[in-house]
Each structure stands twice: as C-alpha cells, then as structure tokens.
Scaffold this active site. Sequence first.
Site, PDB file in Angstrom:
ATOM      1  N   ALA A  87       2.150   9.435  12.448  1.00  7.86           N
ATOM      2  CA  ALA A  87       1.024   8.271  11.454  1.00  7.86           C
ATOM      3  C   ALA A  87      -0.627   8.519  11.894  1.00  7.86           C
ATOM      4  CB  ALA A  87       1.875   7.248  10.451  1.00  7.86           C
ATOM      5  N   LYS A  88      -0.190   8.316  13.524  1.00  8.21           N
ATOM      6  CA  LYS A  88      -1.832   8.055  13.357  1.00  8.21           C
ATOM      7  C   LYS A  88      -2.769   9.770  13.189  1.00  8.21           C
ATOM      8  CE  LYS A  88      -2.238   3.446  12.477  1.00  8.21           C
ATOM      9  NZ  LYS A  88      -2.644   2.358  11.989  1.00  8.21           N
ATOM     10  N   SER A 100      -5.559   4.797  15.877  1.00  6.85           N
ATOM     11  CA  SER A 100      -4.590   4.421  17.104  1.00  6.85           C
ATOM     12  C   SER A 100      -5.057   5.003  17.502  1.00  6.85           C
ATOM     13  CB  SER A 100      -3.719   3.697  16.321  1.00  6.85           C
ATOM     14  OG  SER A 100      -3.335   3.691  18.438  1.00  6.85           O
ATOM     15  N   ILE A 113      -6.666  -4.450  20.811  1.00  6.56           N
ATOM     16  CA  ILE A 113      -7.147  -5.619  20.219  1.00  6.56           C
ATOM     17  C   ILE A 113      -6.642  -6.726  19.977  1.00  6.56           C
ATOM     18  CG2 ILE A 113      -8.813  -5.689  18.227  1.00  6.56           C
ATOM     19  CD1 ILE A 113     -10.101  -3.619  19.754  1.00  6.56           C
ATOM     20  N   VAL A 142       0.675  -1.106  -0.594  1.00  3.40           N
ATOM     21  CA  VAL A 142      -0.047  -0.244   0.344  1.00  3.40           C
ATOM     22  C   VAL A 142       0.461   1.492  -0.049  1.00  3.40           C
ATOM     23  CG1 VAL A 142      -1.729  -0.821   1.171  1.00  3.40           C
ATOM     24  CG2 VAL A 142      -0.093  -0.373   2.378  1.00  3.40           C
ATOM     25  N   TYR A 179       4.271   6.188  14.206  1.00 11.41           N
ATOM     26  CA  TYR A 179       3.437   5.649  14.837  1.00 11.41           C
ATOM     27  C   TYR A 179       2.415   6.119  15.357  1.00 11.41           C
ATOM     28  CZ  TYR A 179      -0.154   1.761  15.484  1.00 11.41           C
ATOM     29  OH  TYR A 179      -1.544   1.001  15.026  1.00 11.41           O
TER      30      TYR A 179
HETATM   31  P1  NAP Z   1      -2.296  -6.868  11.950  1.00 10.52           P
HETATM   32  O1  NAP Z   1      -2.722  -7.902  12.435  1.00 10.52           O
HETATM   33  O2  NAP Z   1       0.135  -7.290  11.537  1.00 10.52           O
HETATM   34  O3  NAP Z   1      -2.697  -6.438  10.514  1.00 10.52           O
HETATM   35  C1  NAP Z   1      -1.484  -6.429   9.906  1.00 10.52           C
HETATM   36  C2  NAP Z   1      -2.060  -6.475   8.163  1.00 10.52           C
HETATM   37  O4  NAP Z   1      -2.005  -5.180   7.232  1.00 10.52           O
HETATM   38  C3  NAP Z   1      -1.888  -7.697   7.107  1.00 10.52           C
HETATM   39  O5  NAP Z   1      -3.219  -7.746   6.516  1.00 10.52           O
HETATM   40  C4  NAP Z   1      -0.703  -6.627   6.782  1.00 10.52           C
HETATM   41  O6  NAP Z   1      -0.655  -7.862   5.271  1.00 10.52           O
HETATM   42  C5  NAP Z   1      -1.113  -5.859   6.324  1.00 10.52           C
HETATM   43  N1  NAP Z   1      -0.288  -5.204   5.644  1.00 10.52           N
HETATM   44  C6  NAP Z   1       0.435  -4.600   6.463  1.00 10.52           C
HETATM   45  N2  NAP Z   1       1.960  -3.948   5.162  1.00 10.52           N
HETATM   46  C7  NAP Z   1       1.262  -3.894   4.458  1.00 10.52           C
HETATM   47  C8  NAP Z   1       1.954  -2.767   3.704  1.00 10.52           C
HETATM   48  N3  NAP Z   1       2.316  -2.435   2.921  1.00 10.52           N
HETATM   49  N4  NAP Z   1       0.789  -3.255   1.770  1.00 10.52           N
HETATM   50  C9  NAP Z   1      -0.114  -3.803   2.308  1.00 10.52           C
HETATM   51  N5  NAP Z   1      -1.231  -4.559   2.968  1.00 10.52           N
HETATM   52  C10 NAP Z   1       0.048  -4.583   4.406  1.00 10.52           C
HETATM   53  O7  NAP Z   1      -2.611  -5.502  12.754  1.00 10.52           O
HETATM   54  P2  NAP Z   1      -4.138  -5.318  12.994  1.00 10.52           P
HETATM   55  O8  NAP Z   1      -3.956  -5.487  14.242  1.00 10.52           O
HETATM   56  O9  NAP Z   1      -4.977  -5.518  12.710  1.00 10.52           O
HETATM   57  O10 NAP Z   1      -3.903  -2.990  12.890  1.00 10.52           O
HETATM   58  C11 NAP Z   1      -4.938  -3.519  11.280  1.00 10.52           C
HETATM   59  C12 NAP Z   1      -4.627  -1.984  11.574  1.00 10.52           C
HETATM   60  O11 NAP Z   1      -5.458  -1.225  12.709  1.00 10.52           O
HETATM   61  C13 NAP Z   1      -3.352  -0.805  11.834  1.00 10.52           C
HETATM   62  O12 NAP Z   1      -3.380   0.340  10.740  1.00 10.52           O
HETATM   63  C14 NAP Z   1      -3.095  -0.475  12.946  1.00 10.52           C
HETATM   64  O13 NAP Z   1      -2.131   0.524  13.282  1.00 10.52           O
HETATM   65  C15 NAP Z   1      -4.116  -0.278  13.394  1.00 10.52           C
HETATM   66  N6  NAP Z   1      -4.592  -0.216  14.980  1.00 10.52           N
HETATM   67  C16 NAP Z   1      -4.555  -1.432  15.539  1.00 10.52           C
HETATM   68  C17 NAP Z   1      -4.770  -2.278  17.291  1.00 10.52           C
HETATM   69  C18 NAP Z   1      -4.444  -3.937  17.745  1.00 10.52           C
HETATM   70  O14 NAP Z   1      -4.637  -3.254  18.880  1.00 10.52           O
HETATM   71  N7  NAP Z   1      -4.717  -4.387  16.688  1.00 10.52           N
HETATM   72  C19 NAP Z   1      -4.998  -1.005  18.215  1.00 10.52           C
HETATM   73  C20 NAP Z   1      -4.979   0.345  17.647  1.00 10.52           C
HETATM   74  C21 NAP Z   1      -5.075   0.169  15.551  1.00 10.52           C
HETATM   75  P3  NAP Z   1       0.296  -8.867   5.048  1.00 10.52           P
HETATM   76  O15 NAP Z   1      -0.528 -10.682   6.221  1.00 10.52           O
HETATM   77  O16 NAP Z   1       0.493  -9.665   3.909  1.00 10.52           O
HETATM   78  O17 NAP Z   1       1.564  -9.039   5.695  1.00 10.52           O
END
Ligand code: NAP
Length: 246
Positions: free
Chosen positions: A157-158, A142, A187, A64, A154
Amino acid sequence: MCDLTAKVAVITGASRGIGQGIALSFAKHGAKLVVNATSQESILDTMEQLRSLGTQAVAVIGDVAEAETSERLVEQALHSYGSLDIAVSCAGINMDGMLHKMTDEQWKRVLDVDLTAAFYLIRSASQIMRQQGSGRILTISSAAWLGNLGQANYAAAKAGLVALTNTAARELGRYHITCNTICPGLIETDMTAHMPVQAREEMCRRIPLQHTGDPLDIGNAAVFLASEAASYITGEVLNVGGGLIL
Ligand code: NAP
C-alpha cells in the site's frame, strides 16, 4: 516563509498521531480545517485543541475506505470556506502477518484504507483544484514502502501511494497543483506503541539522529510542502525519520 493563512485544508485520520500533528501544525500557521476520523468521539480531542488555538475547523466522520467520505470532505470544505487548497491523505492502519499466513481480509482492508482511500481523496480534491488552477496534495507513505518483514499488505500500500502521488504530480502539474509524499520514520503514535520490542530496538539502532520522531516533526514537513515555499517541488518523497532511510 511557511504561512498558511486563510488556506483551506482537509486532513484524513486527524484524530491522533501524525494526522493530529499535521492538523495542529497547519492550524498554528493559519489554515482553516476540515478534519476526519472514524467517530465523533475519536475526533473530539483534535477539535478541542483546534478550538483552543482559535482555529476554524469542522469534522467529517467516515471511513476513508468509502469513496463518499472523501466526497463529503471536499464538499464540506467548499460549503464551510468556499475553496480547497490542501488535501492530506493520512489515515492509515496496519494488520501485520507473515505473507504465508496473511488472510484476504488483512490484505484487502489495509490496501483499502492505506491506498485506495488516497486515490478517492485525490480524485475528489483534484476536481476542485483543477478548476482553481492551484492546490497541494500530500500523502503519507512509510519507510516500509521499500519492503518490510511481516508487512506485505502495508508495504504494498505504501509503495502504491508513492506511485499514485507521482502519477498525480505528472497529471496535475499543468494546473499548478503539487503532489508530494512524506515518508515518516519511527514516530511515537498509537500505531507504533505496540511494536515488538526487538523490532523497535533494531529500528532505533538504525536512526543516525538516535531518537524517535514526534507527530509534529511530520507536521512541520507537511506545513513546508503545503506552503508557497514549496511551490516548485512536486513528485518528491520526503523522508522525515532522523536519517532512518539513507
Ligand atoms: P495512529 O496513531 O494509529 O492514527 C491513525 C489515524 O487514522 C487515526 O486518526 C484514525 O482515526 C485514522 N483512521 C484509521 N482508519 C481509518 C478509516 N478507515 N477511516 C478514517 N480514518 C481512519 O497512526 P499514525 O502513526 O498517526 O499513522 C498515521 C499515518 O502515518 C498512517 O498512514 C501510517 O501508515 C503513517 N505512518 C506512521 C508511522 C509511525 O511511525 N507512526 C511511520 C510511517 C508512516 P480513529 O482515531 O477514528 O481510529
């Protein structure tokens, strides 16, 4: 109330975690999907789950951080379904480190994947949505956007995502396009699986609902914001974190 039947959605970072939760939630509410991840292998699980739900879905593989990935996502939606109703920028990474030790690479890569990518998707999607005179844009920020130890890249960015989404809300409102940000709390995903134990415990203590969240909790919020039920909501930051941010 939150029907997405026949709506067409593109979702970045949909192979696992929150993006997968949003894809499955959209699918259960009737949407047709274009899902993205970095490889065919990583998107396989989501595609299989979507197939078993009977959902029409296509995958677009790509980083992306490259503008052309967003362009291909939008083109694929038009090619496969003839329209684009919902765009969700969810892909994200973190590369933590204290500010004084953070490398240029750590700074740039996180800004590219977590912020610039959303700009690319909004730019591509809004061109179609403006012509249609309708659309829904969602970004995933986030709780860290308010500033967080070891996460200068991070957090920046957020926070940038909130400003970007609100600017889009101002520019695109006249075309009946809403633009909102979801702010997940803690999460359970791969991203949070390796958090330092102390930081995790400290964060959990601050959650009034006393438990961490599931990707489907974010999926439910995304369904609402993408639906007709939220047609008068734009430029909002919706915290979905059990009260983590109060
Ligand atoms: P995750 O489980 O690590 O999943 C990350 C996702 O992003 C995967 O689908 C990954 O694809 C994709 N990705 C990473 N780099 C990419 C790139 N360069 N191009 C295309 N796809 C890419 O993370 P998550 O916790 O679900 O987080 C998802 C979003 O929520 C993020 O923006 C994160 O900052 C935000 N967030 C998460 C939390 C939390 O508590 N988990 C809290 C606040 C915000 P691949 O599998 O192909 O690597």
